[in-house]
Design a protein around this motif. Structure first.
Motif, PDB file in Angstrom:
ATOM      1  N   LEU A   1     -13.330  -5.428 -22.788  1.00 46.61           N
ATOM      2  CA  LEU A   1     -14.225  -6.340 -23.514  1.00 46.61           C
ATOM      3  C   LEU A   1     -14.702  -7.487 -22.627  1.00 46.61           C
ATOM      4  O   LEU A   1     -15.909  -7.804 -22.569  1.00 46.61           O
ATOM      5  CB  LEU A   1     -13.495  -6.895 -24.746  1.00 46.61           C
ATOM      6  N   THR A   2     -13.750  -8.109 -21.901  1.00 46.28           N
ATOM      7  CA  THR A   2     -14.120  -9.228 -21.027  1.00 46.28           C
ATOM      8  C   THR A   2     -15.010  -8.761 -19.885  1.00 46.28           C
ATOM      9  O   THR A   2     -16.032  -9.406 -19.554  1.00 46.28           O
ATOM     10  CB  THR A   2     -12.850  -9.893 -20.462  1.00 46.28           C
ATOM     11  N   GLY A   3     -14.658  -7.660 -19.277  1.00 43.55           N
ATOM     12  CA  GLY A   3     -15.442  -7.142 -18.162  1.00 43.55           C
ATOM     13  C   GLY A   3     -16.854  -6.757 -18.581  1.00 43.55           C
ATOM     14  O   GLY A   3     -17.831  -7.012 -17.850  1.00 43.55           O
ATOM     15  N   GLY A   4     -16.975  -6.108 -19.766  1.00 48.03           N
ATOM     16  CA  GLY A   4     -18.319  -5.751 -20.248  1.00 48.03           C
ATOM     17  C   GLY A   4     -19.174  -6.978 -20.486  1.00 48.03           C
ATOM     18  O   GLY A   4     -20.371  -7.000 -20.136  1.00 48.03           O
ATOM     19  N   TRP A   5     -18.575  -8.020 -21.062  1.00 49.73           N
ATOM     20  CA  TRP A   5     -19.325  -9.246 -21.339  1.00 49.73           C
ATOM     21  C   TRP A   5     -19.746  -9.927 -20.031  1.00 49.73           C
ATOM     22  O   TRP A   5     -20.880 -10.387 -19.890  1.00 49.73           O
ATOM     23  CB  TRP A   5     -18.430 -10.174 -22.171  1.00 49.73           C
ATOM     24  N   LEU A   6     -18.813  -9.953 -19.032  1.00 47.80           N
ATOM     25  CA  LEU A   6     -19.135 -10.565 -17.746  1.00 47.80           C
ATOM     26  C   LEU A   6     -20.204  -9.757 -17.000  1.00 47.80           C
ATOM     27  O   LEU A   6     -21.058 -10.326 -16.302  1.00 47.80           O
ATOM     28  CB  LEU A   6     -17.877 -10.695 -16.889  1.00 47.80           C
ATOM     29  N   TYR A   7     -20.166  -8.437 -17.137  1.00 52.81           N
ATOM     30  CA  TYR A   7     -21.172  -7.604 -16.472  1.00 52.81           C
ATOM     31  C   TYR A   7     -22.547  -7.857 -17.067  1.00 52.81           C
ATOM     32  O   TYR A   7     -23.556  -7.946 -16.341  1.00 52.81           O
ATOM     33  CB  TYR A   7     -20.793  -6.132 -16.600  1.00 52.81           C
ATOM     34  N   LEU A   8     -22.611  -7.966 -18.395  1.00 45.70           N
ATOM     35  CA  LEU A   8     -23.895  -8.233 -19.039  1.00 45.70           C
ATOM     36  C   LEU A   8     -24.452  -9.601 -18.627  1.00 45.70           C
ATOM     37  O   LEU A   8     -25.684  -9.788 -18.602  1.00 45.70           O
ATOM     38  CB  LEU A   8     -23.731  -8.178 -20.555  1.00 45.70           C
ATOM     39  N   ARG A   9     -23.575 -10.548 -18.314  1.00 45.24           N
ATOM     40  CA  ARG A   9     -24.014 -11.874 -17.877  1.00 45.24           C
ATOM     41  C   ARG A   9     -24.256 -11.920 -16.370  1.00 45.24           C
ATOM     42  O   ARG A   9     -24.684 -12.952 -15.840  1.00 45.24           O
ATOM     43  CB  ARG A   9     -22.969 -12.920 -18.247  1.00 45.24           C
ATOM     44  N   GLY A  10     -23.934 -10.798 -15.657  1.00 39.23           N
ATOM     45  CA  GLY A  10     -24.170 -10.735 -14.233  1.00 39.23           C
ATOM     46  C   GLY A  10     -23.116 -11.403 -13.389  1.00 39.23           C
ATOM     47  O   GLY A  10     -23.314 -11.621 -12.191  1.00 39.23           O
ATOM     48  N   THR A  11     -21.968 -11.714 -14.001  1.00 42.21           N
ATOM     49  CA  THR A  11     -20.893 -12.387 -13.250  1.00 42.21           C
ATOM     50  C   THR A  11     -20.144 -11.419 -12.345  1.00 42.21           C
ATOM     51  O   THR A  11     -19.710 -11.781 -11.236  1.00 42.21           O
ATOM     52  CB  THR A  11     -19.910 -13.069 -14.221  1.00 42.21           C
ATOM     53  N   VAL A  12     -19.966 -10.186 -12.803  1.00 38.92           N
ATOM     54  CA  VAL A  12     -19.287  -9.155 -12.011  1.00 38.92           C
ATOM     55  C   VAL A  12     -20.202  -7.943 -11.901  1.00 38.92           C
ATOM     56  O   VAL A  12     -21.071  -7.712 -12.768  1.00 38.92           O
ATOM     57  CB  VAL A  12     -17.936  -8.747 -12.639  1.00 38.92           C
TER      58      VAL A  12
ATOM     59  N   ALA B   1      -7.189 -11.833 -15.403  1.00 38.69           N
ATOM     60  CA  ALA B   1      -6.652 -12.780 -16.380  1.00 38.69           C
ATOM     61  C   ALA B   1      -6.120 -12.111 -17.648  1.00 38.69           C
ATOM     62  O   ALA B   1      -5.091 -12.561 -18.189  1.00 38.69           O
ATOM     63  CB  ALA B   1      -7.718 -13.816 -16.738  1.00 38.69           C
ATOM     64  N   PRO B   2      -6.761 -11.063 -18.215  1.00 38.44           N
ATOM     65  CA  PRO B   2      -6.219 -10.451 -19.441  1.00 38.44           C
ATOM     66  C   PRO B   2      -4.788  -9.929 -19.309  1.00 38.44           C
ATOM     67  O   PRO B   2      -4.106  -9.739 -20.317  1.00 38.44           O
ATOM     68  CB  PRO B   2      -7.206  -9.309 -19.715  1.00 38.44           C
ATOM     69  N   LEU B   3      -4.337  -9.701 -18.048  1.00 41.65           N
ATOM     70  CA  LEU B   3      -2.954  -9.238 -17.867  1.00 41.65           C
ATOM     71  C   LEU B   3      -1.957 -10.270 -18.378  1.00 41.65           C
ATOM     72  O   LEU B   3      -0.854  -9.928 -18.804  1.00 41.65           O
ATOM     73  CB  LEU B   3      -2.678  -8.957 -16.390  1.00 41.65           C
TER      74      LEU B   3
END
Length: 599
Positions: free
Chosen positions: A269-280, A170-172
């Motif tokens: 930034l988005t990927g790090g946040w999603l990783y911390l939430r366990g989404t990716v 999505a960030p693209l």
């Protein structure tokens, strides 16, 4: 400023480019296929790297790590091999396309009417054959394959990123409007900017060529300052044109830089946040970040070469403009019925709104010798060039055997009418090739006969290698009279029935001119001859004399008739003889022409 040759539209340039590549479908498919395979092989790297990180995170076995590392190395090696052959296939396709374009351009340039080239100036055509061809060469050999690779790679990278994680893709979307807006702004302005830049460079070339060719005249008249000022003005226009295109690049490139760096930051930034939430997973995040990083290179390459494509497109439009110039040959035109040349209601001007000839009427009788005389600037040489088919009338017609000269192919036109002027050119090659260029299949006896007819065979046989002696630039030097004799020998071989003579011997010294007149007399024998007479002895010996004044034929008749009429010609004749006003009617008895004189 001389009017430039035409420039093709963007639509015409695009259609022509597509038609060129469509002529080689096999080579085009091979190049695209190899690039596509190379791009697919390159996509395996980030995915395998993500899997490798995932295995390390969960403490996988060494065998599994070794397998992934070997696969990663294998795909890198495969990509390198595919890229090598993909570039080779693209280079072959590009060179083939460029070679065909060059051949078509040269073939078309050689059929341009001389009047079109002269009105545009040599600088414009020279720039198109050098600078524009070089720019297009770089575009075809490098910019086109590089752009193709970038588009294929970028598209596949986006697909791979979506497969890994649509959310991380999505960030693209953030960079898309920036890229589109910046590129549209640039593309709207770049084509016209690069066309102006190339046109300005043509003016520089034209001015420099003119200065070099007329260097002695410039020095004799002390006009160095004027020529330097002209060059400064041309360079100033060229500098402003190049500065404008540079301005476009300095605005566009920073905008594009932001457009593909910003998605990279947002993905991290988005990927790090999603990783911390366990989404990716960490493997997905690693692969996504590498894919986004990998996307920057083809995007950067695509946009960088887009600038070169704009230069190439402008050069292609200028080269195709030569094809769009007025045609001189029209296949299917009926053959002339006879050799009579008729001029009917001819009007002509080099510049629109400023006529040189006004309603000229003239009929050339087959086999006659017509002298065209008149004051300087009256239009004599212009009429001669129209009779030779070098220019086409803006109104009226010039026909031979009932067929307009402009409708004849160049080869047929030169078989009907030829111009003999002070100008001549010796091409690099053998003497035989220089003479036979009007009839490449001419056998040696025909070449020798042509040289003998103009009294050139004796000195030709005396050259180091005879007819096989290399002449022209860097070859055996020839005198001006010998070069002119070669030009006359070409005419003998071409065998036109009508000759237009524009003071062919005026620039030679008296002795050389006297010898050349003997050669010229052999050429004109039995042909219709129109002599643009700046010296009236040739008019004295002509069958008829046409007096041109202010772009019109004001008198037409024999020498005796015009002298007896006491009109403009009689005044010119007395002035040429150094007589102000005769006390009694002039003796108009015709002197017996010299046997070796053209007239």
């Amino acid at each position: 400023m001389s009017p430039a040759l035409p420039v093709a539209s963007r639509v015409q340039a695009w259609r022509y480019a597509r038609s060129l590549f469509r002529r080689y479908p096999g080579m085009f498919r091979a190049a695209v296929g190899l690039h596509l395979l190379a791009a697919v092989a390159g996509l395996s790297g980030p995915r395998l790297l993500g899997d490798l990180v995932q295995v390390v995170q969960r403490g996988g076995h060494a065998a599994e790590l070794n397998r992934l590392a070997a696969a990663l190395a294998g795909f890198v090696l495969l990509q390198s091999v595919l890229i090598r052959y993909a570039y080779l296939a693209s280079a072959r396709l590009g060179e083939q396309v460029l070679a065909e374009l060059r051949e078509e351009f040269i073939a078309r340039a050689l059929t341009l009417p001389l009047g079109t080239v002269e009105s545009a100036g040599a600088g414009d055509l020279l720039t198109r054959t050098t600078r524009d061809v070089d720019a297009l060469s770089k575009c075809v050999r490098l910019a086109v394959p590089e752009t193709l690779i970038a588009v294929l790679t970028g598209g596949l990278v986006v697909v791979a990123l979506i497969v890994v994680s649509p959310v991380l893709a999505a960030p693209l979307l953030v960079g898309v409007p920036i890229t589109v807006a910046g590129t549209r702004w640039y593309v709207r302005r770049a084509p016209s900017g690069y066309l102006r830049q190339n046109a300005a460079y043509s003016e520089v070339t034209d001015g420099l060529a003119e200065t070099v060719e007329g260097a002695r005249t410039v020095e004799a008249l002390g006009r160095q300052g004027q020529r330097v000022a002209r060059t400064d003005r041309d360079l100033s226009r060229s500098w402003r044109a190049e500065r404008y295109t540079l301005f476009l690049r300095t605005v566009w490139w920073p905008v594009i830089e932001v457009s593909y760096v910003l998605p990279m930051v947002l993905t991290l930034l988005t990927g790090g946040w999603l990783y911390l939430r366990g989404t990716v997973s960490l493997g997905q995040l690693t692969a996504a970040v590498v894919y986004v990083q990998q996307l920057i290179h083809p995007l950067d390459r695509l946009l960088s070469w887009l600038d070169e494509l704009q230069v190439g497109a402008a050069s292609l439009a200028r080269l195709l403009g030569v094809t769009a110039a007025p045609e001189v040959d029209r296949p299917g035109t009926p053959a002339p019925d006879g050799t009579r040349i008729e001029v009917r209601g001819v009007r002509f001007g080099y510049v629109e709104g400023r006529e040189v000839l006004h309603g000229v009427e003239l009929t050339l009788r087959p086999g006659e010798r017509l002298a065209v005389v008149g004051p300087s600037g009256a239009g004599k040489s212009t009429l001669g060039r129209l009779l030779a088919g070098l220019h086409q009338p803006t109104e009226g017609s010039v026909t031979v055997g009932g067929v307009p000269l402009g409708a004849l192919t160049p080869e047929r036109l030169r078989a009907e009418v030829a111009l003999v002027s002070q100008e001549h050119h010796i091409f690099i090659g053998t003497l035989r090739e220089n003479v036979a260029m009007v009839r490449p299949r001419a056998v040696e006896p025909d070449v020798r006969t042509a040289l003998a007819a103009v009294h050139a065979l004796e000195w030709a046989d005396g050259l180091p290698d005879g007819l096989d002696t290399v002449v022209g630039d860097g070859g055996h030097p020839l005198t001006a009279a010998q070069a002119q004799q070669i030009a006359l020998a070409r005419l003998v071989l071409a065998d036109p029935h009508t000759l237009v003579l524009d003071e062919a011997t005026a620039l030679l010294d008296p002795r050389a001119a006297r010898d050349l007149e003997r050669s010229l007399a052999a050429v004109v024998h039995g042909r219709t001859v129109v002599a643009i007479a700046h010296r009236l002895f040739s008019a004295h010996d002509a069958d008829r004399v046409a007096v041109v004044e202010n772009g019109r034929i004001t008198e037409l008749g024999s020498h005796d008739e015009l002298v007896a009429a006491e009109g403009s010609y009689a005044a010119l004749w007395r002035s040429w003889q150094g007589v102000d006003a005769p006390e009694k009617p002039p003796d108009t008895a015709r002197a017996r022409p010299r046997e070796d004189a053209p007239f």
